[in-house]
Design a protein around this motif. Structure first.
Motif, PDB file in Angstrom:
ATOM      1  N   ASN A  96      -9.265  48.960  24.008  1.00  0.00           N
ATOM      2  CA  ASN A  96      -9.626  49.156  22.597  1.00  0.00           C
ATOM      3  C   ASN A  96     -10.661  50.265  22.425  1.00  0.00           C
ATOM      4  OD1 ASN A  96      -8.229  46.833  21.189  1.00  0.00           O
ATOM      5  ND2 ASN A  96      -9.299  45.783  22.848  1.00  0.00           N
ATOM      6  N   TYR A 113     -13.376  52.511  20.034  1.00  0.00           N
ATOM      7  CA  TYR A 113     -14.296  52.375  18.906  1.00  0.00           C
ATOM      8  C   TYR A 113     -15.081  53.666  18.791  1.00  0.00           C
ATOM      9  CZ  TYR A 113     -18.296  52.016  22.005  1.00  0.00           C
ATOM     10  OH  TYR A 113     -19.257  52.304  22.933  1.00  0.00           O
ATOM     11  N   GLN A 124     -13.785  55.611  12.753  1.00  0.00           N
ATOM     12  CA  GLN A 124     -12.634  54.746  13.012  1.00  0.00           C
ATOM     13  C   GLN A 124     -12.191  54.123  11.692  1.00  0.00           C
ATOM     14  OE1 GLN A 124     -13.314  51.380  15.608  1.00  0.00           O
ATOM     15  NE2 GLN A 124     -11.164  51.284  16.162  1.00  0.00           N
ATOM     16  N   TYR A 125     -10.884  53.996  11.524  1.00  0.00           N
ATOM     17  CA  TYR A 125     -10.361  53.439  10.286  1.00  0.00           C
ATOM     18  C   TYR A 125     -11.006  52.079  10.034  1.00  0.00           C
ATOM     19  CZ  TYR A 125      -7.165  52.726   6.446  1.00  0.00           C
ATOM     20  OH  TYR A 125      -6.649  52.539   5.190  1.00  0.00           O
ATOM     21  N   GLU A 154     -10.409  49.222   8.898  1.00  0.00           N
ATOM     22  CA  GLU A 154      -9.777  47.904   8.965  1.00  0.00           C
ATOM     23  C   GLU A 154      -9.889  47.292  10.360  1.00  0.00           C
ATOM     24  OE1 GLU A 154      -5.548  48.130   8.296  1.00  0.00           O
ATOM     25  OE2 GLU A 154      -5.213  49.118  10.197  1.00  0.00           O
ATOM     26  N   LYS A 155     -10.346  48.046  11.334  1.00  0.00           N
ATOM     27  CA  LYS A 155     -10.452  47.567  12.712  1.00  0.00           C
ATOM     28  C   LYS A 155     -11.692  46.693  12.886  1.00  0.00           C
ATOM     29  CE  LYS A 155      -6.723  49.593  13.958  1.00  0.00           C
ATOM     30  NZ  LYS A 155      -5.552  48.790  14.220  1.00  0.00           N
ATOM     31  N   LEU A 156     -11.717  45.878  13.939  1.00  0.00           N
ATOM     32  CA  LEU A 156     -12.755  44.857  14.116  1.00  0.00           C
ATOM     33  C   LEU A 156     -14.177  45.401  14.030  1.00  0.00           C
ATOM     34  CD1 LEU A 156     -13.661  41.970  14.731  1.00  0.00           C
ATOM     35  CD2 LEU A 156     -13.417  42.504  17.162  1.00  0.00           C
ATOM     36  N   ARG A 189     -12.106  41.338  24.865  1.00  0.00           N
ATOM     37  CA  ARG A 189     -11.591  42.703  24.803  1.00  0.00           C
ATOM     38  C   ARG A 189     -12.505  43.623  25.601  1.00  0.00           C
ATOM     39  NH1 ARG A 189      -8.054  40.056  23.520  1.00  0.00           N
ATOM     40  NH2 ARG A 189      -6.920  39.967  21.565  1.00  0.00           N
ATOM     41  N   TRP A 242     -13.855  47.525  25.580  1.00  0.00           N
ATOM     42  CA  TRP A 242     -14.054  48.558  24.573  1.00  0.00           C
ATOM     43  C   TRP A 242     -14.433  49.868  25.226  1.00  0.00           C
ATOM     44  CZ3 TRP A 242     -12.783  47.425  19.676  1.00  0.00           C
ATOM     45  CH2 TRP A 242     -12.659  46.066  19.349  1.00  0.00           C
TER      46      TRP A 242
END
Length: 161
Positions: free
Chosen positions: A6, A8, A12-13, A15-17, A41, A43
């Motif tokens: 993932n 970051y 970053q758009y 809508e991501k966590l 996850r 990162w």
């Protein structure tokens, strides 16, 4: 061929966590966490990912396959709590919500092969998160219209005909 964990970082758009948590923590809004937050996850900062790709392009032979990992494995709940602390937000904002069906618990990548090319991530998780939080604090004019639906309305208008 590359496979990456993932990403970051700034821009970053939203809508991501990580951007969702940052925006909600900064705004004092409830922060949704799927299930009990134990999903894990790894990162990687987007700049480290780009450098890894460049390294593969320059050094790897055609047909090679490389995994790109950030070495930052953390549970979603730990990540959200860390971001709350870094944004000076209260952890009571965390709200557990129904998990997504089929949500992977963990998908780690072995990254030994790309290390043989001399690549290692340069960003520490702390440095990358501080930079990302700062970017979202300083660029509300970029992400707020997206959050409010302006981007979706623009996109539908442009591509629905």
């Amino acid at each position: 061929v590359t496979r990456c964990v993932n990403n970051y970082g700034p821009n970053q758009y939203p809508e991501k966590l990580i951007p969702v948590v940052i925006k909600k923590a900064l705004s004092g809004e409830r922060i949704p966490v799927y299930g009990d937050g134990s999903n894990v996850r790894d990162w990687i900062h987007a700049c480290d990912h780009c450098e890894a790709l460049w390294n593969v392009l320059k050094c790897a032979s055609s047909g090679s396959v490389f995994n790109i990992a950030g070495r930052n494995e953390i549970s979603n709940l730990e990540l959200v709590k860390k971001l709350c602390r870094m944004c000076d937000a209260d952890e009571s904002l965390i709200e557990f919500v129904t998990d997504r069906p089929g949500h992977d618990f963990r998908y780690p990548l072995a990254w030994e092969k790309i290390r043989q090319l001399g690549w290692y991530p340069k960003y520490t998780f702390e440095r990358g998160m501080k930079e990302t939080i700062s970017w979202y604090q300083n660029n509300v004019g970029w992400w707020r219209p997206i959050k409010m639906g302006a981007f979706q309305q623009y996109y539908q208008k442009q591509y629905s005909s």
